[in-house]
Design an enzyme around this catalytic site. Structure first.
Site, short mmCIF file in Angstrom:
data_model
loop_
_atom_site.label_atom_id
_atom_site.label_comp_id
_atom_site.label_asym_id
_atom_site.label_seq_id
_atom_site.Cartn_x
_atom_site.Cartn_y
_atom_site.Cartn_z
NE ARG A 233 -3.58 -2.76 2.33
CZ ARG A 233 -4.50 -1.89 1.93
NH1 ARG A 233 -5.03 -1.98 0.72
NH2 ARG A 233 -4.91 -0.92 2.73
CD GLU B 103 -11.35 3.21 -2.43
OE1 GLU B 103 -11.37 2.02 -2.82
OE2 GLU B 103 -10.54 3.63 -1.60
NE ARG C 284 -3.72 2.43 0.77
CZ ARG C 284 -3.52 3.74 0.67
NH1 ARG C 284 -2.37 4.23 0.30
NH2 ARG C 284 -4.50 4.57 0.97
#
Length: 155
Positions: free
Chosen positions: A90, A56, A48
């Site tokens: 992540r 998004e 990330r």
């Protein structure tokens, strides 16, 4: 005279044995997948991107941003500097592609916002966002772009 010739040769032999090894907080690898604009896969590790937030996928400009990241990174070798892990496990990282800061690049060209929650002392990124807004780059071409953190609250 022989001593002067010997010293560079000996030094060359010593340095020839050195190899580049990344620091423990970083790794290199090829980008094998693009999950969205700010999440990529490097060496089977989901990363990330730190300090930024992209639209998004279903949000305005989300697909364009994802395609852009795919175009410039997919199959290319990058260096990831790890800053930690998020709640999903992540790696949170700063990505460098040919020694260029991808996180900065995405903000500067209007593919991402500075993620204010996680970027308190990010003057360089805030300036990049200001310039992108001023020049109406990328998502800033929209008269009223909605930050992804607000979009996620609604959906």
């Amino acid at each position: 005279m022989k001593k002067l010739l010997f010293i560079p040769v000996a030094a060359g032999l010593i340095f020839a044995g050195w190899t580049y090894r990344p620091l423990p907080n970083q790794f290199e690898g090829y980008v094998s997948a693009i999950k969205d604009c700010d999440t990529i896969v490097v060496k089977n590790i989901t990363v990330r991107l730190a300090k930024i937030d992209c639209p998004e996928k279903k949000q305005a400009f989300g697909e364009e941003a994802r395609l852009y990241v795919s175009h410039i990174t997919f199959g290319k070798q990058v260096r990831v500097i790890k800053e930690g892990r998020d709640r999903y496990g992540r790696v949170i990282g700063q990505i460098y592609l040919n020694d260029k800061d991808l996180n900065y690049h995405l903000v500067r060209y209007g593919y991402a916002w500075v993620y204010r929650t996680y970027c308190k002392k990010c003057d360089v990124l805030y300036e990049a966002e200001r310039l992108a807004r001023e020049e109406k780059k990328g998502l800033w071409g929209n008269p009223n772009p909605e930050p992804p953190w607000e979009y996620r609250k609604k959906h």
